[in-house]
Design a protein around this motif. Structure first.
Motif, PDB file in Angstrom:
ATOM      1  N   VAL A 186     -18.875  -1.722   5.456  1.00 15.84           N
ATOM      2  CA  VAL A 186     -17.525  -2.220   5.685  1.00 15.84           C
ATOM      3  C   VAL A 186     -16.529  -1.096   5.416  1.00 15.84           C
ATOM      4  CG1 VAL A 186     -18.060  -4.612   5.134  1.00 15.84           C
ATOM      5  CG2 VAL A 186     -17.364  -3.063   3.313  1.00 15.84           C
ATOM      6  N   GLN A 187     -15.336  -1.257   5.947  1.00 12.83           N
ATOM      7  CA  GLN A 187     -14.264  -0.295   5.717  1.00 12.83           C
ATOM      8  C   GLN A 187     -13.520  -0.691   4.444  1.00 12.83           C
ATOM      9  OE1 GLN A 187     -12.244   0.962   9.685  1.00 12.83           O
ATOM     10  NE2 GLN A 187     -12.798  -1.174   9.960  1.00 12.83           N
ATOM     11  N   ILE A 188     -13.498   0.214   3.479  1.00 11.61           N
ATOM     12  CA  ILE A 188     -12.805  -0.122   2.236  1.00 11.61           C
ATOM     13  C   ILE A 188     -11.738   0.925   1.915  1.00 11.61           C
ATOM     14  CG2 ILE A 188     -14.851  -1.276   1.316  1.00 11.61           C
ATOM     15  CD1 ILE A 188     -15.166   1.091  -0.630  1.00 11.61           C
ATOM     16  N   ILE A 189     -10.760   0.480   1.152  1.00 10.49           N
ATOM     17  CA  ILE A 189      -9.767   1.381   0.562  1.00 10.49           C
ATOM     18  C   ILE A 189      -9.956   1.294  -0.950  1.00 10.49           C
ATOM     19  CG2 ILE A 189      -7.307   1.801   0.201  1.00 10.49           C
ATOM     20  CD1 ILE A 189      -6.824   0.746   3.010  1.00 10.49           C
ATOM     21  N   PRO A 190     -10.314   2.399  -1.608  1.00 12.22           N
ATOM     22  CA  PRO A 190     -10.549   2.368  -3.052  1.00 12.22           C
ATOM     23  C   PRO A 190      -9.271   2.018  -3.809  1.00 12.22           C
ATOM     24  CG  PRO A 190     -11.411   4.377  -2.060  1.00 12.22           C
ATOM     25  CD  PRO A 190     -10.558   3.725  -1.022  1.00 12.22           C
ATOM     26  N   GLU A 244      -1.748   2.112  -3.696  1.00 12.11           N
ATOM     27  CA  GLU A 244      -0.296   2.312  -3.780  1.00 12.11           C
ATOM     28  C   GLU A 244       0.170   3.391  -2.813  1.00 12.11           C
ATOM     29  OE1 GLU A 244       2.003   0.518  -5.309  1.00 12.11           O
ATOM     30  OE2 GLU A 244       0.373  -0.838  -5.890  1.00 12.11           O
ATOM     31  N   GLU A 245      -0.604   4.493  -2.726  1.00 13.63           N
ATOM     32  CA  GLU A 245      -0.284   5.543  -1.738  1.00 13.63           C
ATOM     33  C   GLU A 245      -0.328   4.963  -0.325  1.00 13.63           C
ATOM     34  OE1 GLU A 245      -2.089   9.604  -1.724  1.00 13.63           O
ATOM     35  OE2 GLU A 245      -2.890   8.935  -3.639  1.00 13.63           O
ATOM     36  N   PHE A 246      -1.381   4.188  -0.061  1.00 13.69           N
ATOM     37  CA  PHE A 246      -1.575   3.573   1.246  1.00 13.69           C
ATOM     38  C   PHE A 246      -0.386   2.682   1.601  1.00 13.69           C
ATOM     39  CE2 PHE A 246      -3.368  -0.191   3.528  1.00 13.69           C
ATOM     40  CZ  PHE A 246      -3.695   0.434   4.716  1.00 13.69           C
ATOM     41  N   LYS A 247       0.052   1.885   0.631  1.00 10.96           N
ATOM     42  CA  LYS A 247       1.180   0.974   0.843  1.00 10.96           C
ATOM     43  C   LYS A 247       2.454   1.748   1.178  1.00 10.96           C
ATOM     44  CE  LYS A 247       2.977  -1.214  -2.691  1.00 10.96           C
ATOM     45  NZ  LYS A 247       3.120  -2.164  -3.831  1.00 10.96           N
ATOM     46  N   LYS A 248       2.702   2.840   0.463  1.00  4.86           N
ATOM     47  CA  LYS A 248       3.899   3.654   0.720  1.00  4.86           C
ATOM     48  C   LYS A 248       3.842   4.288   2.101  1.00  4.86           C
ATOM     49  CE  LYS A 248       4.838   4.752  -4.130  1.00  4.86           C
ATOM     50  NZ  LYS A 248       4.829   5.817  -5.171  1.00  4.86           N
ATOM     51  N   ASP A 249       2.650   4.749   2.494  1.00  7.49           N
ATOM     52  CA  ASP A 249       2.510   5.353   3.818  1.00  7.49           C
ATOM     53  C   ASP A 249       2.755   4.336   4.932  1.00  7.49           C
ATOM     54  OD1 ASP A 249       2.066   7.862   2.893  1.00  7.49           O
ATOM     55  OD2 ASP A 249       0.044   8.090   3.711  1.00  7.49           O
ATOM     56  N   ILE A 250       2.330   3.123   4.730  1.00  7.85           N
ATOM     57  CA  ILE A 250       2.576   2.078   5.734  1.00  7.85           C
ATOM     58  C   ILE A 250       4.069   1.798   5.847  1.00  7.85           C
ATOM     59  CG2 ILE A 250       2.358  -0.415   6.128  1.00  7.85           C
ATOM     60  CD1 ILE A 250      -0.541  -0.222   5.519  1.00  7.85           C
ATOM     61  N   GLN A 251       4.742   1.708   4.703  1.00  7.07           N
ATOM     62  CA  GLN A 251       6.191   1.464   4.734  1.00  7.07           C
ATOM     63  C   GLN A 251       6.915   2.604   5.445  1.00  7.07           C
ATOM     64  OE1 GLN A 251       6.325   0.899   0.396  1.00  7.07           O
ATOM     65  NE2 GLN A 251       7.274  -1.114   0.742  1.00  7.07           N
ATOM     66  N   GLU A 252       6.482   3.827   5.179  1.00  8.33           N
ATOM     67  CA  GLU A 252       7.103   4.981   5.825  1.00  8.33           C
ATOM     68  C   GLU A 252       6.812   4.995   7.319  1.00  8.33           C
ATOM     69  OE1 GLU A 252       9.516   8.110   6.191  1.00  8.33           O
ATOM     70  OE2 GLU A 252       9.176   6.992   4.315  1.00  8.33           O
ATOM     71  N   PHE A 253       5.583   4.599   7.699  1.00  6.47           N
ATOM     72  CA  PHE A 253       5.215   4.547   9.116  1.00  6.47           C
ATOM     73  C   PHE A 253       6.085   3.536   9.856  1.00  6.47           C
ATOM     74  CE2 PHE A 253       2.739   2.828  12.652  1.00  6.47           C
ATOM     75  CZ  PHE A 253       2.365   3.995  13.315  1.00  6.47           C
ATOM     76  N   GLY A 294      -2.076   8.827  11.246  1.00  7.19           N
ATOM     77  CA  GLY A 294      -1.139   9.099  10.162  1.00  7.19           C
ATOM     78  C   GLY A 294      -1.409   8.347   8.883  1.00  7.19           C
ATOM     79  N   VAL A 295      -2.143   7.224   8.991  1.00  5.15           N
ATOM     80  CA  VAL A 295      -2.349   6.385   7.803  1.00  5.15           C
ATOM     81  C   VAL A 295      -3.836   6.141   7.531  1.00  5.15           C
ATOM     82  CG1 VAL A 295      -1.780   4.194   6.684  1.00  5.15           C
ATOM     83  CG2 VAL A 295      -0.108   5.281   8.208  1.00  5.15           C
ATOM     84  N   LEU A 296      -4.509   5.416   8.416  1.00 10.20           N
ATOM     85  CA  LEU A 296      -5.873   4.993   8.133  1.00 10.20           C
ATOM     86  C   LEU A 296      -6.822   6.157   7.863  1.00 10.20           C
ATOM     87  CD1 LEU A 296      -6.507   2.063  10.664  1.00 10.20           C
ATOM     88  CD2 LEU A 296      -5.847   1.943   8.261  1.00 10.20           C
ATOM     89  N   SER A 297      -6.672   7.263   8.593  1.00 12.03           N
ATOM     90  CA  SER A 297      -7.599   8.390   8.445  1.00 12.03           C
ATOM     91  C   SER A 297      -7.575   8.991   7.047  1.00 12.03           C
ATOM     92  CB  SER A 297      -7.285   9.476   9.482  1.00 12.03           C
ATOM     93  OG  SER A 297      -6.029  10.072   9.214  1.00 12.03           O
ATOM     94  N   LYS A 298      -6.543   8.721   6.285  1.00  6.85           N
ATOM     95  CA  LYS A 298      -6.413   9.288   4.938  1.00  6.85           C
ATOM     96  C   LYS A 298      -6.975   8.378   3.849  1.00  6.85           C
ATOM     97  CE  LYS A 298      -1.927   9.969   5.055  1.00  6.85           C
ATOM     98  NZ  LYS A 298      -0.579  10.439   4.666  1.00  6.85           N
ATOM     99  N   TYR A 299      -7.307   7.123   4.206  1.00  7.96           N
ATOM    100  CA  TYR A 299      -7.647   6.164   3.148  1.00  7.96           C
ATOM    101  C   TYR A 299      -8.960   5.410   3.343  1.00  7.96           C
ATOM    102  CZ  TYR A 299      -2.793   6.984   1.911  1.00  7.96           C
ATOM    103  OH  TYR A 299      -1.625   7.592   1.548  1.00  7.96           O
TER     104      TYR A 299
END
Length: 912
Positions: free
Chosen positions: A801-805, A810-819, A840-845
């Motif tokens: 499965v695809q997971i975000i550790p 929190e970083e992921f959430k900020k990047d989504i808001q910025e996107f 810009g977002v998913l590839s980093k997390y």
């Protein structure tokens, strides 16, 4: 009367595409595309009719008003709706269509192609049951809509010139409308292709039906893309012309010379299907490029990194405007590599449309279509005039190999050509193809470079193996300190050391141990690569290690260490001096060895060292490890004295594969001359499982302790109580002590023989081959997937499965808001939003991981913590489907995904 739209107003062009515009565009595409099928006019006529009629159902009021926003449309009733492709058949004059083709069979093909050209997951409940919505729509047409909708269609299709002969085919199909109201099922009127329990088009599907449906889908999808892009000038590019074969030959000859083996072999098989067996690094890719012979080429590899690498090579041969790239993250790769965003997006889209004459792809983009999920016709019709090269078939699981073998059978049936390439061809794949392809030896040319150059490859020794039996306790896998010191010493002596381990957890722990034990600058030259990095981190590491640190050939005199899993096993062009590897199946071991002294290649009775262009005649045996390392073993195989002998347990490699591999290495320990006679023996007869047992009794009885027959048994019981040598090798480890510290020199030819023997003497009822043959049984029985995603999961055997550790949320959430903010402010191109989001977002997390418990939906958590409008909620719900938050793992850029606690469970250590 109301104008019928086919596409709504788009943001870029502010243009409405009417139904007549769309049908005209699809017919234009068809006129460019049909040159591929000029020898079958009957199919072309049927397909042209199907295209003309395929979207009649868009006349439905709810589709016009609700789906497309055509608010001036009349009738204005938006309550009653069914999928437009199904609705199309109720506007076809079946009697006129029968007259035109005088063929009940072709009538069924045309109607089916129209009704199901946009298959949806909910179709089954509409077509195979008495569906309330379908009945309501039919009743509305009969009693209220028929005249108005017929007039709308007449006006719209009146805009089309040159097709007057087809316009008489449009009329209210009262017979079928009434049939639905009289309890007839839709499925009994129009044969569906995709469901297991529908018989007429199942089993041996007629090629004519595939052609009609597939051409319709190719042309419809391509025209729609051109319309959405506002690029009608692209309609002619549905199939871009391939470069002339003379141009390709000239480009390749400038790199490898006119007398290279590839040109000599091509003369024998340029118009045939081919199976090519050749050593790693021997130029199979160049042969595949030449074999394309000016025709469309699909080139597949198992790993994304090797696909990207081959794509760059292909562009240099075929040209940038002729070469496409296709894998799940190709859009991100192209955007990262090219500053021209518009050009990258176009390249990606034309690749998805299969328009380029050369498409480099991961296998999972095509092979699942062997299960014939919705849309398979589009792929099959493209294969009918194309060539497909399958590289590194041995890298796939037995189940995937069965699906690939079935796919090759379909390639042959459809009239295309295939090329299977590998250094280690599984015999069971060859045997299947021999069974299913008529006159196999007339239709398939087998090129075995090992046999053709047997004398030379028997003299070329690049690898000397040392087997190391390592004692462990409580399944706690660890590399002993003395071997760690040995690895570090080699790196300090300016050698490149490659370490390949079977699980991520083990690779991470060995990496830690090496980093903690290294001194000085060497600490900065120890690298780690595996599959549990984010896409962004993994691609940067793969690029760095392949193109810089471990580039082939080795030219610099700097020591370094790469710790990896199977991700470096096949296709990656890296060159190291020493290999330390966990035991793995023999074919995988040969692939891993192919990364060692890769700079030494054989050419025209010479060994060439690509590092310095030194050439040595092969008049007598040449041992590269002797020249480079004073006869020191350069391949160290680590065998752990545990139940499964390696860190992954049977989840990675079965005990059968591991133990049989060790048995064959033992067989090759002293004198390889006997291996050739054994190979002849296996080729001269087909062994059943009893025959294989007798073979093992003759060849391996001295390796294990075999119990004597019970002397008290009579003659009629003779042989019944013999202990199975095959099973003793699998389930007893008493014989392992004989392998410790064993050194084995293997020529390139020896490796080929060993792998062939390994595959040829495996029991069909064993766990490995059982997967292969059971899958074929299911496929041959007519299995078809209802969904493309289901077919892909069966092929890939996806259990992750695809997971975000948790430490990244929190970083992921900020990047989504910025996107969201950036898009809303209009700072980014709104085309291909999901690609930009991935990049810009998913590839980093996102990290892929084999777990399924204690998971929390990332989307659910985001909607609680972030305020967003309904538009972004809809987007994120779709984009984040299947993405979960996991609190048991953390992530760092150096090591990838790791267990949150220091104590790692065995379950955490998994394949790749």
């Amino acid at each position: 009367m109301s104008e019928i739209w086919a596409k709504s107003v788009d943001e870029k062009n502010n243009k409405i595409v009417t139904l007549s515009d769309h049908v005209s565009d699809v017919l234009k595409v068809f006129n460019f595309f049909k040159k591929k099928f000029s020898d079958n006019q009957f199919i072309l006529n049927a397909t042209e009719v199907a295209i003309f009629l395929h979207d009649l159902g868009k006349v439905l009021p709810s589709f016009q008003i609700k789906a497309l926003g055509n608010i001036e449309y009349y009738p204005r009733d938006v309550i009653y709706e069914i999928p437009h492709s199904l609705f199309s058949v109720f506007w076809i004059n079946i009697d006129k269509l029968k007259e035109k083709f005088d063929s009940e069979e072709y009538l069924n093909y045309i109607i089916s192609a129209i009704a199901y050209h946009h298959w949806r997951d909910n179709f089954d409940e509409i077509i195979s049951l008495e569906n309330k919505q379908l009945k309501q729509v039919c009743e509305k047409v009969i009693h209220e809509w028929k005249d108005e909708l017929k007039e709308n269609l007449a006006k719209e299709f009146g805009k089309l010139s040159n097709y007057d002969g087809y316009k008489e085919l449009i009329n209210v199909n009262m017979t079928w409308l009434k049939a639905i109201l009289n309890h007839r099922l839709f499925v009994n009127l129009v044969v569906p292709p995709y469901k297991f329990d529908y018989h007429p088009l199942r089993g041996e599907v007629k090629k004519e039906w595939i052609f009609i449906s597939g051409i319709l889908q190719r042309c419809d999808h391509f025209a729609s893309w051109c319309e959405e892009e506002g690029a009608e000038e692209e309609l002619e590019n549905v199939e871009i012309d391939a470069p002339e074969k003379e141009y390709v030959a000239k480009t390749i000859s400038s790199k490898i010379g006119d007398n290279a083996w590839q040109f000599k072999e091509l003369e024998k098989c340029s118009e045939k299907n081919v199976i090519l067996i050749a050593p790693t690094g021997y130029g199979k890719t160049e042969f595949a490029f030449l074999w394309s012979s000016g025709e469309k080429l699909f080139y597949t590899l198992p790993l994304r990194a090797s696909v990207n690498n081959t794509f760059e090579r292909a562009k240099n041969v075929f040209g940038c405007d002729k070469t496409g790239l296709l894998h799940s993250d190709a859009d991100i790769y192209l955007l990262d590599k090219n500053s021209d965003e518009t050009g990258s997006i176009k390249l990606y889209e034309l690749s998805k449309q299969l328009s380029y004459p050369v498409i480099i792809s991961t296998g999972d983009q095509f092979f699942p279509y062997a299960l014939r999920p919705p849309g398979f016709e589009k792929i099959f019709v493209s294969l009918s005039y194309s060539r497909i090269a399958v590289d590194e078939i041995q890298a796939y699981s037995p189940k995937a190999c069965a699906i690939i073998a079935k796919f090759m059978e379909w390639v042959y049936k459809m009239g295309g050509k295939f090329l299977l390439m590998t250094a280690t061809m599984p015999k069971f794949v060859m045997d299947y193809l021999k069974d299913v392809i008529p006159d196999f030896y007339d239709n398939v040319n087998t090129i075995n470079i090992y046999e053709e150059e047997k004398d030379a490859f028997s003299k070329l020794y690049k690898h000397k193996i040392k087997l190391n039996l390592i004692k462990i306790e409580n399944e706690q896998f660890d590399i002993p300190d003395e071997i760690i010191r040995e690895i570090l010493q080699k790196a300090n002596n300016n050698k490149r050391v490659l370490i390949i381990l079977n699980t991520v957890g083990f690779a991470q722990s060995v990496y830690d141990k090496l980093k903690n034990s290294a001194d000085g600058q060497l600490k900065e030259r120890i690298f780690l690569i595996h599959s549990r990095f984010t896409l962004k981190d993994r691609e940067s590491k793969e690029f760095d290690y392949i193109n810089n640190e471990f580039k082939n050939p080795k030219t610099e005199n700097i020591g370094k260490i790469l710790v990896a899993t199977q991700v470096v096993e096949a296709s990656l062009d890296i060159d190291a001096d020493f290999l330390y590897t966990e035991i793995c199946p023999l074919d995988c071991l040969v692939q891993r060895m192919g990364r060692i002294l890769r700079r030494y290649i054989y050419q025209n009775n010479e060994v060439v060292n690509k590092s310095n262009d030194e050439k040595l005649k092969l008049d007598y045996p040449f041992r590269a490890f002797e020249k480079e390392y004073h006869n020191e073993p350069n391949v160290n195989v680590l065998i752990f004295d545990s139940n499964n002998l390696q860190s992954g347990g049977q989840r990675v490699y079965t005990k059968e594969l591991i133990n049989l591999s060790l048995a064959w290495l033992w067989k090759a320990r002293y004198n390889q001359s006997n291996l050739g006679s054994l190979l002849d023996k296996t080729f001269q007869q087909e062994f059943d499982d009893d025959g294989i047992e007798e073979f093992f009794r003759e060849e391996f009885a001295d390796l294990i302790l075999v119990q004597k027959n019970n002397k008290n048994k009579g003659k009629k019981d003779k042989g019944k109580n013999k202990e199975s040598v095959y099973n003793s090798l699998l389930f007893s480890h008493d014989w392992l002590a004989k392998l410790d510290q064993l050194e084995i020199e293997l020529s390139e030819y020896d490796k080929y023989i060993l792998v062939t023997l390994f595959y040829s003497t495996m029991k069909k009822k064993g766990r490995y081959l059982k997967d292969f043959y059971n899958t074929l049984i299911v496929l041959d029985s007519g299995l078809m997937s209802d969904k493309k995603s289901e077919a892909e999961e069966i092929f890939r055997e996806i259990y992750s499965v695809q997971i975000i550790p948790k430490n990244k949320f929190e970083e992921f959430k900020k990047d989504i808001q910025e996107f969201i903010k950036t898009i809303e402010q209009g700072k980014e191109n709104k085309r291909m939003l999901f690609t930009q989001f991935k990049r810009g977002v998913l590839s980093k997390y996102i990290v892929m991981h084999f777990c399924s418990k204690d998971l929390e939906s990332v989307y659910n958590k985001l909607t609680i913590e972030i305020e967003m409008d309904s538009k972004w909620k809809r987007r994120l719900k779709r984009w984040l489907s299947g993405v979960y938050l996991n609190n048991d793992f953390v992530y760092n850029n150096e090591k990838g995904l790791i267990k949150a606690e220091e104590e790692k469970s065995i379950e955490d250590s998994f394949i790749l």
